[in-house]
Every structure is written in C-alpha cells, then in structure tokens.
Design a protein around this motif. Structure first.
Motif, PDB file in Angstrom:
ATOM      1  N   ASP A 127       0.552  -1.295  -0.072  1.00  0.00           N
ATOM      2  CA  ASP A 127       0.152  -0.712  -0.206  1.00  0.00           C
ATOM      3  C   ASP A 127       1.079   1.153  -0.055  1.00  0.00           C
ATOM      4  O   ASP A 127       0.871   2.456  -0.890  1.00  0.00           O
ATOM      5  N   ILE A 128       1.833   1.661   0.725  1.00  0.00           N
ATOM      6  CA  ILE A 128       2.735   2.353   0.870  1.00  0.00           C
ATOM      7  C   ILE A 128       3.651   2.431  -0.487  1.00  0.00           C
ATOM      8  O   ILE A 128       3.943   3.572  -1.205  1.00  0.00           O
ATOM      9  N   VAL A 129       4.134   1.846  -0.900  1.00  0.00           N
ATOM     10  CA  VAL A 129       4.565   1.909  -2.292  1.00  0.00           C
ATOM     11  C   VAL A 129       3.554   2.270  -3.384  1.00  0.00           C
ATOM     12  O   VAL A 129       4.166   3.256  -4.302  1.00  0.00           O
ATOM     13  N   ALA A 130       2.290   1.708  -3.428  1.00  0.00           N
ATOM     14  CA  ALA A 130       1.520   2.023  -4.346  1.00  0.00           C
ATOM     15  C   ALA A 130       0.491   3.595  -4.441  1.00  0.00           C
ATOM     16  O   ALA A 130       0.523   4.468  -5.121  1.00  0.00           O
ATOM     17  N   THR A 131       1.060   4.100  -2.899  1.00  0.00           N
ATOM     18  CA  THR A 131       0.501   5.408  -3.059  1.00  0.00           C
ATOM     19  C   THR A 131       1.306   6.521  -2.550  1.00  0.00           C
ATOM     20  O   THR A 131       1.392   7.664  -2.552  1.00  0.00           O
ATOM     21  N   ALA A 132       2.251   5.685  -1.918  1.00  0.00           N
ATOM     22  CA  ALA A 132       3.949   7.324  -2.315  1.00  0.00           C
ATOM     23  C   ALA A 132       4.799   6.858  -3.070  1.00  0.00           C
ATOM     24  O   ALA A 132       5.828   7.532  -3.424  1.00  0.00           O
ATOM     25  N   ASP A 133       4.799   6.223  -4.214  1.00  0.00           N
ATOM     26  CA  ASP A 133       5.191   6.371  -5.487  1.00  0.00           C
ATOM     27  C   ASP A 133       6.677   5.191  -4.955  1.00  0.00           C
ATOM     28  O   ASP A 133       7.746   6.311  -5.659  1.00  0.00           O
ATOM     29  N   THR A 136      12.167   6.213  -1.072  1.00  0.00           N
ATOM     30  CA  THR A 136      12.955   5.502   0.437  1.00  0.00           C
ATOM     31  C   THR A 136      12.937   6.000   1.584  1.00  0.00           C
ATOM     32  O   THR A 136      12.119   6.944   1.699  1.00  0.00           O
ATOM     33  N   ILE A 137      12.704   5.478   2.959  1.00  0.00           N
ATOM     34  CA  ILE A 137      13.156   5.526   4.017  1.00  0.00           C
ATOM     35  C   ILE A 137      14.028   5.305   4.692  1.00  0.00           C
ATOM     36  O   ILE A 137      15.225   4.263   4.347  1.00  0.00           O
ATOM     37  N   SER A 138      14.703   6.437   5.612  1.00  0.00           N
ATOM     38  CA  SER A 138      16.045   6.305   6.275  1.00  0.00           C
ATOM     39  C   SER A 138      15.290   6.561   7.897  1.00  0.00           C
ATOM     40  O   SER A 138      14.469   7.144   8.162  1.00  0.00           O
ATOM     41  N   VAL A 139      15.755   5.768   8.633  1.00  0.00           N
ATOM     42  CA  VAL A 139      16.285   5.463  10.030  1.00  0.00           C
ATOM     43  C   VAL A 139      17.035   5.957  10.316  1.00  0.00           C
ATOM     44  O   VAL A 139      18.261   5.299  10.268  1.00  0.00           O
ATOM     45  N   VAL A 140      16.727   6.610  11.616  1.00  0.00           N
ATOM     46  CA  VAL A 140      17.884   7.491  12.391  1.00  0.00           C
ATOM     47  C   VAL A 140      17.495   7.454  13.768  1.00  0.00           C
ATOM     48  O   VAL A 140      16.539   7.971  14.181  1.00  0.00           O
ATOM     49  N   ARG A 141      18.733   7.386  14.736  1.00  0.00           N
ATOM     50  CA  ARG A 141      18.298   7.072  15.962  1.00  0.00           C
ATOM     51  C   ARG A 141      19.251   8.562  16.817  1.00  0.00           C
ATOM     52  O   ARG A 141      20.589   8.068  16.208  1.00  0.00           O
ATOM     53  N   PHE A 142      19.098   9.090  17.468  1.00  0.00           N
ATOM     54  CA  PHE A 142      19.983  10.108  17.898  1.00  0.00           C
ATOM     55  C   PHE A 142      20.150   9.311  19.553  1.00  0.00           C
ATOM     56  O   PHE A 142      19.161   8.859  20.171  1.00  0.00           O
ATOM     57  N   ALA A 143      21.725   8.684  19.401  1.00  0.00           N
ATOM     58  CA  ALA A 143      21.533   8.484  20.858  1.00  0.00           C
ATOM     59  C   ALA A 143      23.037   8.453  21.100  1.00  0.00           C
ATOM     60  O   ALA A 143      23.073   9.993  21.430  1.00  0.00           O
ATOM     61  N   ASP A 144      24.293   7.652  20.960  1.00  0.00           N
ATOM     62  CA  ASP A 144      25.525   8.064  21.250  1.00  0.00           C
ATOM     63  C   ASP A 144      25.852   8.645  20.639  1.00  0.00           C
ATOM     64  O   ASP A 144      27.115  10.424  20.567  1.00  0.00           O
ATOM     65  N   ASP A 161      11.181  -7.322   4.329  1.00  0.00           N
ATOM     66  CA  ASP A 161      10.048  -7.710   4.658  1.00  0.00           C
ATOM     67  C   ASP A 161       8.209  -7.100   4.133  1.00  0.00           C
ATOM     68  O   ASP A 161       8.459  -7.728   3.436  1.00  0.00           O
ATOM     69  N   ALA A 162       8.490  -4.945   4.366  1.00  0.00           N
ATOM     70  CA  ALA A 162       7.565  -4.771   3.989  1.00  0.00           C
ATOM     71  C   ALA A 162       7.492  -4.454   1.849  1.00  0.00           C
ATOM     72  O   ALA A 162       7.311  -3.735   2.203  1.00  0.00           O
ATOM     73  N   GLY A 163       9.105  -4.762   1.896  1.00  0.00           N
ATOM     74  CA  GLY A 163       9.408  -4.432   0.583  1.00  0.00           C
ATOM     75  C   GLY A 163       9.309  -3.182   0.463  1.00  0.00           C
ATOM     76  O   GLY A 163       9.616  -2.247  -1.037  1.00  0.00           O
ATOM     77  N   LEU A 164      10.268  -2.096   1.363  1.00  0.00           N
ATOM     78  CA  LEU A 164      10.734  -0.542   0.866  1.00  0.00           C
ATOM     79  C   LEU A 164      12.576  -0.200   0.976  1.00  0.00           C
ATOM     80  O   LEU A 164      12.489  -1.181   1.151  1.00  0.00           O
ATOM     81  N   SER A 165      11.505   0.859   0.358  1.00  0.00           N
ATOM     82  CA  SER A 165      13.162   0.878  -0.709  1.00  0.00           C
ATOM     83  C   SER A 165      13.529   1.729   0.996  1.00  0.00           C
ATOM     84  O   SER A 165      13.443   2.522   0.749  1.00  0.00           O
ATOM     85  N   ARG A 166      15.111   1.702   0.867  1.00  0.00           N
ATOM     86  CA  ARG A 166      16.477   2.619   1.818  1.00  0.00           C
ATOM     87  C   ARG A 166      17.259   3.446   0.676  1.00  0.00           C
ATOM     88  O   ARG A 166      17.448   2.723   0.135  1.00  0.00           O
ATOM     89  N   PRO A 167      17.916   4.765   1.366  1.00  0.00           N
ATOM     90  CA  PRO A 167      18.299   5.486   0.805  1.00  0.00           C
ATOM     91  C   PRO A 167      20.414   4.871   0.519  1.00  0.00           C
ATOM     92  O   PRO A 167      20.017   3.358   1.231  1.00  0.00           O
ATOM     93  N   GLU A 168      20.516   5.443   0.123  1.00  0.00           N
ATOM     94  CA  GLU A 168      21.991   4.604  -0.439  1.00  0.00           C
ATOM     95  C   GLU A 168      22.842   4.494   0.658  1.00  0.00           C
ATOM     96  O   GLU A 168      23.521   3.509   0.742  1.00  0.00           O
TER      97      GLU A 168
END
Length: 269
Positions: A127-133, A136-144, A161-168
């Motif tokens: 559904d995400i791929v279809a509706t948002a074309d 690419t999804i970036s996951v960032v954590r502010f920690a140390d 597993d959701a078939g979602l793309s990630r940045p380089e």
C-alpha cells in the motif's frame, strides 16, 4: 527484550526476566493479552548484570540467553536449568523465535505467528509503495551519536519484509548501524526520514540542537514535511514480532494507508 518477545509470542509461561537500565521495570504494555503468560513473573536483574541467585530462585524449566551478551555465563546458567543460547539480539529476531519454538515443540505456532506478521508487512508495504510512489525510507537514531540503521538491523528487517526502499547510506548488509557526524547529516536524507531519540537527557539535548540548526532544515525530508519522530522504545528496543507490529502500525499511520491489522489485533480492546 527479544527473548521475552519470543517467549510470549510462543505462549510460554514466563517465570523471570531482565530489563535494560530499568530496575524492577515492568514489561511493556504493547505485549497486550500475551502478558497473561507473564503473570507472576519476577524481575531477575539488569540485562547487563543478571542476578544468578534470583534466576535460580524462580525455578525455571528453561533459560533463554543471547550468546553475544552472556556467553561467559552459559555454564553457570546451565547449572540452574537447561539453557538455550541464541546468536543474535537484533536483526536475527525471527531466528530467535524459530529456535525457541524448536526446543519447546512450538514450531507450528511460530510458523503461524511469523506468517501472520509477514503477510501483514507485505500488505502494508504494498500500500505504501502504491500510494507514495515507492519512497526511500531513512531510519535515524540519536543516541551516543547519530546512527543510520541498516537492512540487517531490527527496523531494517521489518522495512525489508514490507518491501520498502532504503537510501544509499543504508544498504550495508554487514553492520547494524553506520555512525555519522552532524556534518554528514546529508547521508540521513531520503524521501521519508524516520527518527528516534534515546531516552537520556544528554541525548535529547543533542538531538534538539541538531534539529535546530540550518543543516537539518536543508534535508529534503524535512523540507517536505516528511521527517517523523517515532518511539525509540518500539523501533529500537522492541526487538521481536510484537515490536515489529508496532513499526508496521507507525508506517501505516505515517503514510496514511490501511494498517491491515491481524485477526488477533482486531480483537484487542
């Protein structure tokens, strides 16, 4: 938390558990009805320093541990009760469920639990791929430091597993994270930026500083209103199938798609 997640997902009665930097902490509410299998469970110390006497006192039939954290305690734990050591505490959370299922004769239940999750992940992702074309999804954590989460991390496995793309910058299949400096913040950019902030006063102050400076506002995701803060507890600490469903909940909400709740989730009050 990954092994607690696996035990509760497989409906195993929990006698004792550790927490991380949360003395006498209660189990997260997101375990829902599965907490019935932890009724009367006893806290047996911090994850980094489990209390062997407390573990022995609860009289376990089986002890679950992660080799990467407690390999040096294996012999002592085995003297208390049969002990199973898993290889991974993060990206291998599905392997953990399957291993625990194999030694407790719950393979069919594990297949059911993981099958329902994977079916839901595929549906939400489609559904995400279809509706948002296909964003690419970036996951960032502010920690140390500022961390970029890779495909083999917990959240990375769910996104895959959701078939979602990630940045380089998030294609490394060898390491869980890449640490960047604030000057390298451009590496965190993507169509959608999802970030968490570790629960620590110094980290919260650091993250606030980064997000208040000009470089943050130059990111494409920030400029388009597609930078989203999510709970660190679920995306980073909720390692397991319950936590994976929380990530799918957030993804469905962020992208405004059908959450495709499982039958069990639909029955929750």
């Amino acid at each position: 938390r990954s092994l607690i997640d696996a035990a509760l997902a497989l409906e195993l009665p929990l006698a004792g558990y550790t927490t991380f930097s949360d003395p006498n902490g209660e189990l997260p509410e997101y375990f829902g009805d599965a907490l019935a299998f932890a009724e009367g469970a006893t806290w047996v110390g911090d994850l980094l320093e489990p209390n062997l006497e407390a573990i022995a006192a609860v009289g376990p039939d089986l002890i679950l541990m992660t080799a990467v954290r407690h390999e040096d305690l294996y012999d002592e734990l085995s003297a208390i009760a049969p002990t199973v050591a898993t290889d991974s505490a993060g990206g291998g959370w599905k392997d953990n469920i399957e291993l625990v299922a194999a030694v407790t004769d719950r393979t069919a239940l594990a297949d059911e639990v993981l099958g329902a999750y994977e079916e839901r992940a595929a549906a939400v992702g489609a559904d995400i791929v279809a509706t948002a074309d296909d964003p690419t999804i970036s996951v960032v954590r502010f920690a140390d430091a500022i961390r970029l989460y890779q495909p083999v991390s917990f959240s990375g496995v769910v996104l895959e597993d959701a078939g979602l793309s990630r940045p380089e910058s998030q294609q490394d299949r060898e390491d869980f994270i890449q640490i960047i400096s604030e000057e390298e913040l451009g590496l965190a950019d993507a169509d959608v930026l999802i970030y968490t902030i570790a629960n620590h006063e110094a980290v919260e102050k650091m993250a606030e500083g980064v997000r208040s400076r000009a470089l943050w506002s130059t990111l494409t995701a920030v400029q388009s209103g597609n930078a989203h803060a999510v709970l660190d507890d679920s995306w980073m600490s909720g390692v397991g199938v319950f936590g994976a469903h929380l990530i799918l909940d957030d993804l469905a909400e962020i992208f405004g798609v059908d959450p495709h709740l499982t039958t069990t989730q639909q029955e929750q009050p």
